[in-house]
Scaffold this active site. Structure first.
Site, mmCIF file in Angstrom:
data_model
loop_
_atom_site.group_PDB
_atom_site.id
_atom_site.type_symbol
_atom_site.label_atom_id
_atom_site.label_comp_id
_atom_site.label_asym_id
_atom_site.label_seq_id
_atom_site.Cartn_x
_atom_site.Cartn_y
_atom_site.Cartn_z
ATOM 1 N N LYS A 1 24.504 115.801 45.087
ATOM 2 C CA LYS A 1 23.308 116.188 45.846
ATOM 3 C C LYS A 1 22.087 115.413 45.352
ATOM 4 O O LYS A 1 21.337 114.835 46.138
ATOM 5 C CB LYS A 1 23.089 117.702 45.718
ATOM 6 C CG LYS A 1 21.800 118.204 46.315
ATOM 7 C CD LYS A 1 21.709 117.974 47.812
ATOM 8 C CE LYS A 1 20.289 118.125 48.302
ATOM 9 N NZ LYS A 1 20.109 117.798 49.706
ATOM 10 N N GLU B 1 23.161 121.686 49.983
ATOM 11 C CA GLU B 1 22.827 121.553 51.408
ATOM 12 C C GLU B 1 22.234 120.171 51.673
ATOM 13 O O GLU B 1 21.405 119.708 50.911
ATOM 14 C CB GLU B 1 21.829 122.659 51.792
ATOM 15 C CG GLU B 1 21.487 122.692 53.260
ATOM 16 C CD GLU B 1 22.739 122.657 54.136
ATOM 17 O OE1 GLU B 1 23.578 123.560 54.036
ATOM 18 O OE2 GLU B 1 22.891 121.694 54.917
ATOM 19 N N CYS C 1 11.723 117.783 48.466
ATOM 20 C CA CYS C 1 12.882 117.477 47.624
ATOM 21 C C CYS C 1 12.997 116.063 47.052
ATOM 22 O O CYS C 1 13.450 115.926 45.919
ATOM 23 C CB CYS C 1 14.153 117.822 48.382
ATOM 24 S SG CYS C 1 14.257 119.596 48.676
HETATM 25 P P1 NAD Z 1 11.727 127.740 49.913
HETATM 26 O O1 NAD Z 1 10.647 127.745 48.915
HETATM 27 O O2 NAD Z 1 11.404 127.509 51.354
HETATM 28 O O3 NAD Z 1 12.513 129.144 49.856
HETATM 29 C C1 NAD Z 1 12.928 129.723 48.666
HETATM 30 C C2 NAD Z 1 12.796 131.244 48.824
HETATM 31 O O4 NAD Z 1 13.392 131.867 47.687
HETATM 32 C C3 NAD Z 1 11.355 131.746 48.876
HETATM 33 O O5 NAD Z 1 11.132 132.447 50.090
HETATM 34 C C4 NAD Z 1 11.225 132.664 47.649
HETATM 35 O O6 NAD Z 1 10.418 133.802 47.880
HETATM 36 C C5 NAD Z 1 12.664 133.063 47.426
HETATM 37 N N1 NAD Z 1 12.941 133.523 46.072
HETATM 38 C C6 NAD Z 1 12.617 132.931 44.901
HETATM 39 N N2 NAD Z 1 13.070 133.658 43.875
HETATM 40 C C7 NAD Z 1 13.706 134.737 44.399
HETATM 41 C C8 NAD Z 1 14.400 135.841 43.834
HETATM 42 N N3 NAD Z 1 14.533 135.963 42.519
HETATM 43 N N4 NAD Z 1 14.908 136.765 44.668
HETATM 44 C C9 NAD Z 1 14.786 136.642 46.014
HETATM 45 N N5 NAD Z 1 14.151 135.601 46.595
HETATM 46 C C10 NAD Z 1 13.619 134.663 45.800
HETATM 47 O O7 NAD Z 1 12.791 126.671 49.416
HETATM 48 P P2 NAD Z 1 13.796 125.802 50.309
HETATM 49 O O8 NAD Z 1 13.083 124.639 50.900
HETATM 50 O O9 NAD Z 1 14.580 126.698 51.177
HETATM 51 O O10 NAD Z 1 14.738 125.200 49.166
HETATM 52 C C11 NAD Z 1 15.660 126.021 48.478
HETATM 53 C C12 NAD Z 1 16.593 125.132 47.687
HETATM 54 O O11 NAD Z 1 17.334 124.290 48.587
HETATM 55 C C13 NAD Z 1 15.897 124.170 46.725
HETATM 56 O O12 NAD Z 1 16.690 124.033 45.570
HETATM 57 C C14 NAD Z 1 15.860 122.862 47.488
HETATM 58 O O13 NAD Z 1 15.868 121.750 46.620
HETATM 59 C C15 NAD Z 1 17.155 122.910 48.260
HETATM 60 N N6 NAD Z 1 17.167 122.144 49.519
HETATM 61 C C16 NAD Z 1 16.087 122.192 50.354
HETATM 62 C C17 NAD Z 1 16.139 121.501 51.575
HETATM 63 C C18 NAD Z 1 14.980 121.518 52.532
HETATM 64 O O14 NAD Z 1 15.056 120.822 53.540
HETATM 65 N N7 NAD Z 1 13.931 122.276 52.301
HETATM 66 C C19 NAD Z 1 17.294 120.802 51.932
HETATM 67 C C20 NAD Z 1 18.381 120.804 51.051
HETATM 68 C C21 NAD Z 1 18.303 121.483 49.845
HETATM 69 C C1 UGA Z 2 15.935 115.027 52.910
HETATM 70 C C2 UGA Z 2 17.354 114.511 53.135
HETATM 71 O O1 UGA Z 2 17.353 113.658 54.284
HETATM 72 C C3 UGA Z 2 18.323 115.674 53.356
HETATM 73 O O2 UGA Z 2 19.651 115.184 53.459
HETATM 74 C C4 UGA Z 2 18.215 116.649 52.167
HETATM 75 O O3 UGA Z 2 19.058 117.761 52.380
HETATM 76 C C5 UGA Z 2 16.791 117.107 52.018
HETATM 77 O O4 UGA Z 2 15.929 115.948 51.834
HETATM 78 C C6 UGA Z 2 16.571 117.982 50.828
HETATM 79 O O5 UGA Z 2 17.348 117.975 49.905
HETATM 80 O O6 UGA Z 2 15.534 118.648 50.882
HETATM 81 P P1 UGA Z 2 13.969 115.909 54.459
HETATM 82 O O7 UGA Z 2 13.147 115.713 53.243
HETATM 83 O O8 UGA Z 2 13.898 117.211 55.153
HETATM 84 O O9 UGA Z 2 15.521 115.667 54.103
HETATM 85 O O10 UGA Z 2 13.616 114.790 55.543
HETATM 86 P P2 UGA Z 2 13.948 113.227 55.649
HETATM 87 O O11 UGA Z 2 14.269 112.929 57.045
HETATM 88 O O12 UGA Z 2 14.925 112.784 54.640
HETATM 89 O O13 UGA Z 2 12.538 112.563 55.334
HETATM 90 C C7 UGA Z 2 11.967 112.607 54.039
HETATM 91 C C8 UGA Z 2 10.692 111.787 54.021
HETATM 92 O O14 UGA Z 2 10.982 110.392 54.123
HETATM 93 C C9 UGA Z 2 9.753 112.102 55.183
HETATM 94 O O15 UGA Z 2 8.421 112.087 54.740
HETATM 95 C C10 UGA Z 2 10.009 110.973 56.146
HETATM 96 O O16 UGA Z 2 8.929 110.716 57.006
HETATM 97 C C11 UGA Z 2 10.251 109.813 55.186
HETATM 98 N N1 UGA Z 2 11.041 108.718 55.773
HETATM 99 C C12 UGA Z 2 12.326 108.928 56.134
HETATM 100 C C13 UGA Z 2 10.465 107.477 55.926
HETATM 101 O O17 UGA Z 2 9.285 107.271 55.590
HETATM 102 N N2 UGA Z 2 11.206 106.464 56.462
HETATM 103 C C14 UGA Z 2 12.503 106.637 56.835
HETATM 104 O O18 UGA Z 2 13.121 105.660 57.322
HETATM 105 C C15 UGA Z 2 13.071 107.902 56.671
#
Ligand code: NAD
Ligand code: UGA
Length: 486
Positions: A235, A180, A291
């Site tokens: 990713k 994602e 992340c």
């Molecule tokens: P999160 O911590 O918000 O959510 C994860 C959820 O999974 C929790 O609610 C937890 O209770 C649940 N969980 C864990 N083990 C479980 C199990 N065995 N059965 C059922 N539920 C279970 O995490 P997130 O931010 O959604 O991130 C999830 C993944 O996506 C990570 O690998 C992260 O790197 C990736 N990712 C996150 C973002 C983001 O913006 N947060 C963006 C892209 C990718």
């Molecule tokens: C980032 C990536 O942008 C997503 O594509 C990815 O899916 C995600 O991580 C993930 O894997 O979790 P996110 O962390 O939600 O998304 O937000 P960003 O907009 O990327 O910002 C990340 C951090 O960098 C923030 O603290 C933001 O304030 C900072 N940032 C971003 C800066 O300081 N300067 C910039 O120009 C841009």
């Protein structure tokens, strides 16, 4: 497992014709920042698919079923309430959801390991492995398992082995990687109109099933298909490149402060080069979020594991530069305030890692707040979406030792020196300084004239986001310190 003609390992365990052609039921394990919004978007765009989001966290599921969603994300409330009760369900019935689904997304957390081999670098894959096992135990017939979590390259192989070795007789699986790319704060826009959707796999038919799901609203040209390992590695690489840009501009911001150059002018000048581009060149107090750091550390660990120490060291610098930027900001506050902030009130505006989210994971504000209270400052925080309980939890986690224990001294500091306010004005009342940490839009609309009169003088303002009108603030009388400007 079969050997492909190109030498890659094929992870499909069955005759391709066995695959369900059209997906009718999807389940997603993990109702977090990714699972919740992503599945809400699929449910809202694919009315013909029943989407069941499951989690072991009952409190989180209760919140998804209420009007107070567990995460704040613009536009999310609307699409969740529209689809909930129709084709979108949130529950803790993990096993039942798996049994009923054709396609299962794994969207659980993959934090950095805090123990054992790879401590502080490798991804903790415990939750992913538990998902693979529960899927294996509850699957009959054919299931497509989709890695949505961000995972180290070649994790699909481990997932597949668990599925095969623990699965029921006759059960077959395809494993796809579908990382994602949404960013928090803009998740709904990003899901609605993504730059691309990436699907890695080695079963053409399984890939097609997932392409058909996204193809309901995403144009086919934007759906990229690759082999599994390219998808998993893309990713990590995307996040590493994005974080690298922030660390690069932040590194130059330090040089700007030393030389009289202005980081915004430099960013504009380089960003107009079409090869560089203008995005992600905003200097700040440091990147946060769950992340960037985690994924780079994972990349570093993988490079070390594969005997590439120079590559590992190269990427590790991105994290080191970010640590330097956060520390530099708190040091600057202390230095400018006559080398002491002890018993001074500092108003912190914003605690989330960026605007339009309630997520505080790895927020630079946690580190700066820690530094300031260790200097005995009294910090009063206002964030429109973050509460005191979350702030104290974040500080306690950061300040605890490797065993998770907090010294009595640090506990006292967190309990006594950290307060919360309900507005920027309240936070700044009688403060010696303001530290702006998150670029919330509402901070640009605050009455700084009124705030100035309520503060101790000289009134310092440290703008960690270069959000505010510096000239206007200086005209009012503030001593302003921005990032990358003298
Ligand atoms: P999160 O911590 O918000 O959510 C994860 C959820 O999974 C929790 O609610 C937890 O209770 C649940 N969980 C864990 N083990 C479980 C199990 N065995 N059965 C059922 N539920 C279970 O995490 P997130 O931010 O959604 O991130 C999830 C993944 O996506 C990570 O690998 C992260 O790197 C990736 N990712 C996150 C973002 C983001 O913006 N947060 C963006 C892209 C990718
Ligand atoms: C980032 C990536 O942008 C997503 O594509 C990815 O899916 C995600 O991580 C993930 O894997 O979790 P996110 O962390 O939600 O998304 O937000 P960003 O907009 O990327 O910002 C990340 C951090 O960098 C923030 O603290 C933001 O304030 C900072 N940032 C971003 C800066 O300081 N300067 C910039 O120009 C841009």
């Amino acid at each position: 497992m079969t050997e492909c003609t190109n030498g890659q390992t094929s992870l499909n365990t069955h005759d391709e014709t066995m695959i369900t052609k059209s997906i009718k039921k999807i389940c997603c394990i993990g109702a977090g920042y990714v699972g919740g919004p992503t599945m809400a978007m699929i449910a809202s765009r694919c009315k013909h698919i029943q989407v069941h989001v499951v989690d072991i966290n009952q409190e989180r599921i209760n919140a998804w079923n209420s009007d107070e969603l567990p995460i704040y994300e613009p536009g999310l409330q609307q699409i969740v309430s529209d689809a909930r009760g129709e084709n979108l369900t949130f529950s803790t019935r993990v096993e039942e959801a798996i049994q009923e689904s054709d396609m299962i997304f794994i969207s659980v957390n993959t934090p950095t390991k805090t123990f054992g081999i790879g401590n502080g670098r490798a991804s903790n894959l415990e939750y992913v492995e538990k998902c693979a096992r529960v899927i294996a135990e509850n699957s009959d017939g054919h299931k497509i398992v989709v890695e949505k979590s961000t995972l180290p390259v070649r994790t699909a192989e481990a997932v597949q082995r668990i599925l095969i070795s623990s699965g029921k007789p006759g059960a077959t699986f395809d494993v796809l990687s579908n990382p994602e790319f949404l960013a928090e704060g803009t998740a709904i826009e990003d899901l609605e109109d993504p730059d691309r959707v990436l699907i890695g796999g080695d079963s053409e038919q399984a890939i097609q099933c997932l392409v058909d799901v996204y193809g309901t609203w995403v144009s086919r040209e934007k759906i990229i298909t690759t082999n599994l390992w390219s998808s998993e590695l893309s990713k990590l690489t995307a996040n590493a490149f994005l974080a690298q840009r922030v660390s690069s501009i932040n590194a130059i911001s330090a040089l700007c402060e030393a030389t009289g150059a202005n980081i915004e002018e430099v960013a504009r000048a380089i960003g107009t080069d079409s090869r560089i581009g203008p995005k992600f060149l905003k200097a700040s107090v440091g990147f946060g979020g769950s992340c960037f750091q985690k994924d780079i550390l994972n990349l570093v660990y993988l490079c070390e594991h594969f005997g590439l120490p120079e590559v590992a060291e190269y990427w590790y610098q991105v994290v080191r530069m970010n640590d330097f930027q956060k520390r530099r900001f708190s040091t600057r506050i202390v230095r400018h305030m006559f080398n002491t902030v002890s018993d001074k009130k500092i108003a912190m505006l914003g605690f989330a890692f960026k605007k339009d989210t309630n997520d505080t994971r790895e927020s630079a504000a946690i580190y700066v707040c820690r530094d300031l209270i260790q200097e005995r400052a009294r910090v009063t925080i206002y964030d429109p979406k973050v509460n005191l309980e979350q702030i104290r939890h974040d500080l306690k986690t950061l300040m605890a030792n490797g065993q998770g224990e907090l010294s009595a001294h640090d506990r006292n500091l967190i309990d006594n020196n950290v307060r919360i306010a309900h507005s920027a004005e309240e936070a700044a009342q009688n403060a010696h300084a303001i530290a702006l940490m998150t670029e919330w839009e509402e901070f640009t609309k605050v009455d700084f004239e009124q705030i100035y009169t309520s503060m101790k003088k000289p009134a310092f303002l440290f703008d960690g986001r270069n959000l505010l009108d510096r000239d206007m603030l200086m005209d009012i009388g503030f001593e302003v310190h921005s990032i990358g400007k003298c």
